[in-house]
Design a protein around this motif. Structure first.
Motif, PDB file in Angstrom:
ATOM      1  N   LEU A   1       0.827  -1.193   0.000  1.00  0.00           N
ATOM      2  CA  LEU A   1       0.000   0.000   0.000  1.00  0.00           C
ATOM      3  C   LEU A   1       0.871   1.255   0.000  1.00  0.00           C
ATOM      4  CD1 LEU A   1      -2.820   1.253   0.135  1.00  0.00           C
ATOM      5  CD2 LEU A   1      -2.639   1.117   2.610  1.00  0.00           C
ATOM      6  N   ARG A   2       1.941   1.255   0.766  1.00  0.00           N
ATOM      7  CA  ARG A   2       2.824   2.424   0.835  1.00  0.00           C
ATOM      8  C   ARG A   2       3.465   2.687  -0.524  1.00  0.00           C
ATOM      9  NH1 ARG A   2       2.675   6.718   3.819  1.00  0.00           N
ATOM     10  NH2 ARG A   2       4.523   7.103   5.038  1.00  0.00           N
ATOM     11  N   THR A   3       3.845   1.627  -1.223  1.00  0.00           N
ATOM     12  CA  THR A   3       4.454   1.789  -2.544  1.00  0.00           C
ATOM     13  C   THR A   3       3.456   2.423  -3.507  1.00  0.00           C
ATOM     14  OG1 THR A   3       5.748  -0.205  -2.119  1.00  0.00           O
ATOM     15  CG2 THR A   3       5.673   0.571  -4.378  1.00  0.00           C
ATOM     16  N   MET A   4       2.206   2.039  -3.415  1.00  0.00           N
ATOM     17  CA  MET A   4       1.187   2.612  -4.284  1.00  0.00           C
ATOM     18  C   MET A   4       0.997   4.102  -3.983  1.00  0.00           C
ATOM     19  SD  MET A   4      -0.720   2.203  -6.760  1.00  0.00           S
ATOM     20  CE  MET A   4      -2.073   1.328  -7.403  1.00  0.00           C
ATOM     21  N   GLN A   5       1.055   4.493  -2.714  1.00  0.00           N
ATOM     22  CA  GLN A   5       0.933   5.901  -2.352  1.00  0.00           C
ATOM     23  C   GLN A   5       2.101   6.705  -2.921  1.00  0.00           C
ATOM     24  OE1 GLN A   5       0.658   5.420   1.891  1.00  0.00           O
ATOM     25  NE2 GLN A   5      -1.554   5.730   1.876  1.00  0.00           N
ATOM     26  N   VAL A   6       3.303   6.153  -2.825  1.00  0.00           N
ATOM     27  CA  VAL A   6       4.474   6.829  -3.386  1.00  0.00           C
ATOM     28  C   VAL A   6       4.317   6.946  -4.889  1.00  0.00           C
ATOM     29  CG1 VAL A   6       6.959   6.634  -3.776  1.00  0.00           C
ATOM     30  CG2 VAL A   6       6.010   6.150  -1.521  1.00  0.00           C
ATOM     31  N   MET A   7       3.860   5.893  -5.517  1.00  0.00           N
ATOM     32  CA  MET A   7       3.657   5.904  -6.965  1.00  0.00           C
ATOM     33  C   MET A   7       2.656   6.978  -7.362  1.00  0.00           C
ATOM     34  SD  MET A   7       4.133   4.815  -9.964  1.00  0.00           S
ATOM     35  CE  MET A   7       3.328   4.587 -11.518  1.00  0.00           C
ATOM     36  N   GLN A   8       1.587   7.123  -6.606  1.00  0.00           N
ATOM     37  CA  GLN A   8       0.574   8.120  -6.931  1.00  0.00           C
ATOM     38  C   GLN A   8       1.119   9.537  -6.796  1.00  0.00           C
ATOM     39  OE1 GLN A   8      -2.648   6.925  -4.381  1.00  0.00           O
ATOM     40  NE2 GLN A   8      -3.520   5.567  -5.936  1.00  0.00           N
ATOM     41  N   VAL A   9       1.928   9.788  -5.788  1.00  0.00           N
ATOM     42  CA  VAL A   9       2.532  11.116  -5.618  1.00  0.00           C
ATOM     43  C   VAL A   9       3.487  11.396  -6.772  1.00  0.00           C
ATOM     44  CG1 VAL A   9       4.111  12.481  -4.195  1.00  0.00           C
ATOM     45  CG2 VAL A   9       2.251  11.209  -3.123  1.00  0.00           C
ATOM     46  N   VAL A  10       4.328  10.430  -7.107  1.00  0.00           N
ATOM     47  CA  VAL A  10       5.280  10.620  -8.195  1.00  0.00           C
ATOM     48  C   VAL A  10       4.549  10.770  -9.525  1.00  0.00           C
ATOM     49  CG1 VAL A  10       7.196   9.545  -9.446  1.00  0.00           C
ATOM     50  CG2 VAL A  10       7.137   9.449  -6.963  1.00  0.00           C
ATOM     51  N   TYR A  11       3.480  10.028  -9.713  1.00  0.00           N
ATOM     52  CA  TYR A  11       2.697  10.138 -10.950  1.00  0.00           C
ATOM     53  C   TYR A  11       2.045  11.522 -11.054  1.00  0.00           C
ATOM     54  CZ  TYR A  11      -0.545   9.135 -14.694  1.00  0.00           C
ATOM     55  OH  TYR A  11      -1.237   9.171 -15.877  1.00  0.00           O
ATOM     56  N   ALA A  12       1.542  12.025  -9.935  1.00  0.00           N
ATOM     57  CA  ALA A  12       0.936  13.359  -9.946  1.00  0.00           C
ATOM     58  C   ALA A  12       1.965  14.417 -10.317  1.00  0.00           C
ATOM     59  CB  ALA A  12       0.326  13.671  -8.582  1.00  0.00           C
ATOM     60  N   VAL A  13       3.160  14.287  -9.778  1.00  0.00           N
ATOM     61  CA  VAL A  13       4.229  15.228 -10.120  1.00  0.00           C
ATOM     62  C   VAL A  13       4.578  15.095 -11.598  1.00  0.00           C
ATOM     63  CG1 VAL A  13       6.661  15.799  -9.717  1.00  0.00           C
ATOM     64  CG2 VAL A  13       5.155  15.349  -7.787  1.00  0.00           C
ATOM     65  N   GLY A  14       4.656  13.877 -12.091  1.00  0.00           N
ATOM     66  CA  GLY A  14       4.951  13.658 -13.504  1.00  0.00           C
ATOM     67  C   GLY A  14       3.871  14.224 -14.408  1.00  0.00           C
ATOM     68  N   SER A  15       2.602  14.075 -13.995  1.00  0.00           N
ATOM     69  CA  SER A  15       1.500  14.614 -14.793  1.00  0.00           C
ATOM     70  C   SER A  15       1.517  16.133 -14.804  1.00  0.00           C
ATOM     71  CB  SER A  15       0.165  14.126 -14.242  1.00  0.00           C
ATOM     72  OG  SER A  15       0.078  12.731 -14.359  1.00  0.00           O
ATOM     73  N   ALA A  16       1.795  16.728 -13.667  1.00  0.00           N
ATOM     74  CA  ALA A  16       1.847  18.192 -13.584  1.00  0.00           C
ATOM     75  C   ALA A  16       3.062  18.752 -14.313  1.00  0.00           C
ATOM     76  CB  ALA A  16       1.872  18.631 -12.131  1.00  0.00           C
ATOM     77  N   SER A  17       4.031  17.916 -14.547  1.00  0.00           N
ATOM     78  CA  SER A  17       5.265  18.401 -15.160  1.00  0.00           C
ATOM     79  C   SER A  17       5.072  18.855 -16.604  1.00  0.00           C
ATOM     80  CB  SER A  17       6.354  17.330 -15.093  1.00  0.00           C
ATOM     81  OG  SER A  17       6.027  16.248 -15.945  1.00  0.00           O
ATOM     82  N   GLU A  18       3.998  18.426 -17.267  1.00  0.00           N
ATOM     83  CA  GLU A  18       3.780  18.869 -18.646  1.00  0.00           C
ATOM     84  C   GLU A  18       3.568  20.381 -18.696  1.00  0.00           C
ATOM     85  OE1 GLU A  18       1.202  17.792 -22.620  1.00  0.00           O
ATOM     86  OE2 GLU A  18       0.808  16.708 -20.768  1.00  0.00           O
ATOM     87  N   LEU A  19       2.754  20.886 -17.796  1.00  0.00           N
ATOM     88  CA  LEU A  19       2.560  22.337 -17.736  1.00  0.00           C
ATOM     89  C   LEU A  19       3.847  23.044 -17.329  1.00  0.00           C
ATOM     90  CD1 LEU A  19      -0.949  22.561 -16.049  1.00  0.00           C
ATOM     91  CD2 LEU A  19      -0.361  22.978 -18.423  1.00  0.00           C
ATOM     92  N   ILE A  20       4.533  22.463 -16.388  1.00  0.00           N
ATOM     93  CA  ILE A  20       5.797  23.058 -15.931  1.00  0.00           C
ATOM     94  C   ILE A  20       6.816  23.053 -17.065  1.00  0.00           C
ATOM     95  CG2 ILE A  20       7.716  22.764 -14.311  1.00  0.00           C
ATOM     96  CD1 ILE A  20       5.582  21.579 -12.361  1.00  0.00           C
ATOM     97  N   LEU A  21       6.827  21.990 -17.852  1.00  0.00           N
ATOM     98  CA  LEU A  21       7.753  21.915 -18.978  1.00  0.00           C
ATOM     99  C   LEU A  21       7.492  23.031 -19.983  1.00  0.00           C
ATOM    100  CD1 LEU A  21       9.970  20.494 -20.620  1.00  0.00           C
ATOM    101  CD2 LEU A  21       8.172  19.075 -21.611  1.00  0.00           C
ATOM    102  N   PHE A  22       6.224  23.256 -20.313  1.00  0.00           N
ATOM    103  CA  PHE A  22       5.907  24.339 -21.247  1.00  0.00           C
ATOM    104  C   PHE A  22       6.331  25.692 -20.676  1.00  0.00           C
ATOM    105  CE2 PHE A  22       3.135  21.332 -23.491  1.00  0.00           C
ATOM    106  CZ  PHE A  22       3.434  21.670 -24.796  1.00  0.00           C
ATOM    107  N   ALA A  23       6.057  25.916 -19.407  1.00  0.00           N
ATOM    108  CA  ALA A  23       6.457  27.189 -18.787  1.00  0.00           C
ATOM    109  C   ALA A  23       7.968  27.344 -18.816  1.00  0.00           C
ATOM    110  CB  ALA A  23       5.935  27.260 -17.359  1.00  0.00           C
ATOM    111  N   TYR A  24       8.683  26.253 -18.521  1.00  0.00           N
ATOM    112  CA  TYR A  24      10.140  26.298 -18.537  1.00  0.00           C
ATOM    113  C   TYR A  24      10.659  26.588 -19.942  1.00  0.00           C
ATOM    114  CZ  TYR A  24      14.986  24.850 -18.183  1.00  0.00           C
ATOM    115  OH  TYR A  24      16.356  24.822 -18.242  1.00  0.00           O
TER     116      TYR A  24
END
Length: 114
Positions: A1-24
């Motif tokens: 369960l803990r691994t899945m929580q870490v995966m979800q946090v990392v996935y959320a950061v990865g998903s948000a990174s598309e907008l951050i990439l364009f801004a960068y």
């Protein structure tokens, strides 16, 4: 369960990174090149999604387990997030430290709330 929580946090950061990439990209590009840069970044992003989907499907059809696909997904999303954090800050070195410490605060707050 803990691994899945870490995966979800990392996935959320990865998903948000598309907008951050364009801004960068826009912050380090001359305004006259925005259209070409937008096309290149969008094409690379879509090619990456397509390649990931095809490789995942091929791996599944070859007999890969869900656990191995999950581990591979965690590894690649974590690598992408780390590479994004390693980009040089457009405004100088002090901003990179602020960006990294903000990311660490976000991860800590998500882990505490769970």
């Amino acid at each position: 369960l803990r691994t899945m929580q870490v995966m979800q946090v990392v996935y959320a950061v990865g998903s948000a990174s598309e907008l951050i990439l364009f801004a960068y990209v826009y912050s380090v590009t001359q305004p006259g090149a925005y259209q070409a840069v937008t096309g290149a970044v969008s094409a690379a992003s879509l090619a990456g999604y397509m390649l990931a989907a095809e490789l995942g499907q091929l791996a599944f059809e070859a007999g890969a387990t869900y656990q191995s696909l999950f581990a591979f997904s965690l590894l690649t999303v974590s690598l992408g997030a780390a590479l994004g954090l390693a980009l040089p800050a457009p405004g100088g070195e002090h901003q990179r430290g602020a960006m990294l410490s903000g990311f660490v605060r976000l991860v800590r707050s998500c882990c505490r709330s769970g």
